[in-house]
Write an enzyme that holds these catalytic residues in place. Structure first.
Site, PDB file in Angstrom:
ATOM      1  N   THR A   2      40.180  44.497  39.506  1.00 56.43           N
ATOM      2  CA  THR A   2      40.527  43.691  38.333  1.00 56.43           C
ATOM      3  C   THR A   2      42.041  43.694  38.224  1.00 56.43           C
ATOM      4  OG1 THR A   2      38.559  44.430  37.176  1.00 56.43           O
ATOM      5  CG2 THR A   2      40.312  43.618  35.795  1.00 56.43           C
ATOM      6  N   THR A  22      53.114  33.424  44.150  1.00 52.30           N
ATOM      7  CA  THR A  22      54.509  33.862  44.149  1.00 52.30           C
ATOM      8  C   THR A  22      54.969  34.364  45.509  1.00 52.30           C
ATOM      9  OG1 THR A  22      54.141  34.546  41.884  1.00 52.30           O
ATOM     10  CG2 THR A  22      56.101  35.403  42.923  1.00 52.30           C
ATOM     11  N   GLN A  59      32.788  45.115  28.934  1.00 49.02           N
ATOM     12  CA  GLN A  59      34.182  44.679  28.786  1.00 49.02           C
ATOM     13  C   GLN A  59      35.147  45.776  29.241  1.00 49.02           C
ATOM     14  OE1 GLN A  59      34.909  43.410  24.719  1.00 49.02           O
ATOM     15  NE2 GLN A  59      33.209  41.977  24.770  1.00 49.02           N
ATOM     16  N   CYS A  60      34.653  47.004  29.369  1.00 50.97           N
ATOM     17  CA  CYS A  60      35.526  48.109  29.776  1.00 50.97           C
ATOM     18  C   CYS A  60      35.909  47.941  31.249  1.00 50.97           C
ATOM     19  CB  CYS A  60      34.801  49.449  29.629  1.00 50.97           C
ATOM     20  SG  CYS A  60      34.286  49.800  27.950  1.00 50.97           S
TER      21      CYS A  60
HETATM   22  N1  ASP Z   1      50.844  32.699  38.842  1.00 49.96           N
HETATM   23  C1  ASP Z   1      50.886  33.285  40.163  1.00 49.96           C
HETATM   24  C2  ASP Z   1      49.551  33.023  40.819  1.00 49.96           C
HETATM   25  O1  ASP Z   1      48.589  33.705  40.555  1.00 49.96           O
HETATM   26  C3  ASP Z   1      51.208  34.712  40.087  1.00 49.96           C
HETATM   27  C4  ASP Z   1      51.214  35.409  41.431  1.00 49.96           C
HETATM   28  O2  ASP Z   1      51.441  34.793  42.454  1.00 49.96           O
HETATM   29  O3  ASP Z   1      50.986  36.615  41.482  1.00 49.96           O
HETATM   30  O4  ASP Z   1      49.456  32.115  41.619  1.00 49.96           O
END
Ligand code: ASP
Length: 345
Positions: free
Chosen positions: A167, A15, A280-281
């Site tokens: 994470t 993005t 998993q935590c």
């Molecule tokens: N779907 C996008 C990606 O991971 C979300 C982002 O850019 O944060 O490429």
């Protein structure tokens, strides 16, 4: 070192590299060679900035170890020429990518900062500008003429984390990442404050960078859930050529202690498949033997992943499987901190 640090921005997609076409309202990738033009604020930074972009930028959901190798190659080829690097990827798999890159680069003595954004750079309320500008500032930070950061970091929403401790925890909030088992490396407020005692210090000062490009991908993640059937576990463990499994267990490393489950795991271990126990935590560590429901795992040779994240464990598994280690050395290195990714016992 030159008086002005040279920073290389490596754009892989996501993005952050998009702008809105105000006529059509659609998001489109922008030409990263014109980044300083698009973000005039960058010219105010006290460093020289260059950028490279993947020929075809990708959504990070399409990431894989071949792309990791491409990123590592770009870093290796430009390592001497630049003082710091900012890698832009989508945030969705950023923790996986950045963790992997941290293992693939050995003897790193310069900053490699991953960042991205939740909103495109052209959006009015974007988080992209702050993330990018501060990441560049971090990559350019020096103390006594030496880079402050000498590891792979991940910067998002005013915080720098050790990348292989992170994470992604939110698809909504600008604060999209967490590092529950390791403190932030820096916080950006009025001042950029580094948490100096927590920064990674390479043990071999001046050693040459080793850039690895191969990872073993015959691995998988098996997430436990109440009601998991024997056929599911069996089918996964019988995958052809399978070499390693990240077993995502409950709490402090607990799993069903039913005979069928332990027997299937044991058969896989006897065949040489590495099974790593990761919780998993999002915070805390695996302590095999703390509960009765993890004693069996310990006794059959499941390897405790201690407090490593799933993303980092997967990357470390892919990395160590490629090193041709003996069974004992594999366990030793998995539980040893190689890039600050795990808190040793
Ligand atoms: N779907 C996008 C990606 O991971 C979300 C982002 O850019 O944060 O490429």
């Amino acid at each position: 070192m030159a008086s002005k640090p040279n920073i290389l921005i490596i754009y892989t997609g996501g993005t952050i590299g998009m702008i809105k076409d105000y006529k059509t309202k659609a998001l489109k990738a922008f030409d990263f060679s014109r980044i300083v033009e698009k973000i005039p604020e960058l010219a105010q930074l006290d460093c020289a900035i260059e950028s490279v972009s993947l020929e075809k930028p990708i959504d990070s959901s399409n990431m894989n170890p071949n792309y990791y190798a491409t990123i590592v190659t770009i870093l290796e080829e430009n390592y001497k020429k630049f003082d710091g690097f900012v890698v832009l990827t989508g945030s969705d798999t950023m923790s996986y990518i950045a963790s992997a890159i941290s293992f693939m680069l050995e003897n790193l003595q310069k900053p490699v900062i991953f960042t991205g954004s939740q909103l495109p750079i052209g959006d009015l309320r974007t988080d992209a500008k702050e993330n990018l500008i501060t990441s560049i500032e971090i990559a350019a930070s020096r103390k006594n003429n030496v880079p402050v950061i000498k590891e792979v970091g991940l910067y998002f929403e005013y915080k720098l984390y050790r990348a292989n401790r992170t994470t992604k925890i939110s698809a909504e909030h600008f604060e999209a990442f967490a590092s529950k088992n390791y403190p932030e490396l820096a916080e950006s407020g009025v001042h950029l404050k580094f948490n100096e005692p927590m920064l990674y210090q390479p043990n071999k000062k001046g050693a040459t960078l080793i850039a690895r490009k191969n990872m073993v991908t015959d691995v998988c993640i098996l997430k436990l859930y109440p009601g998991i059937k024997p056929i599911v576990v069996q089918t996964i463990l019988e995958i052809k050529n399978l070499k390693g499994v990240i077993l995502e267990t409950y709490g402090s490393g607990n799993a069903p202690n039913e005979a069928w489950f332990l027997e299937l795991l044991q058969q896989a271990i006897v065949k040489g498949i590495k099974i790593i126990n990761v919780t998993q935590c999002v915070g805390g560590a695996v302590i095999q033997g703390h509960y009765d429901t993890s004693l069996g795992l310990k006794s059959i040779g499941v390897i405790s992943g201690l407090d490593i994240t799933t993303e980092s464990a997967l990357a470390k598994l892919m990395y160590l499987l490629n090193e041709g280690l003996s069974a004992e050395s594999f366990v030793k290195y998995f539980q040893k901190s190689l890039r600050g990714e795990i808190s040793e016992k």
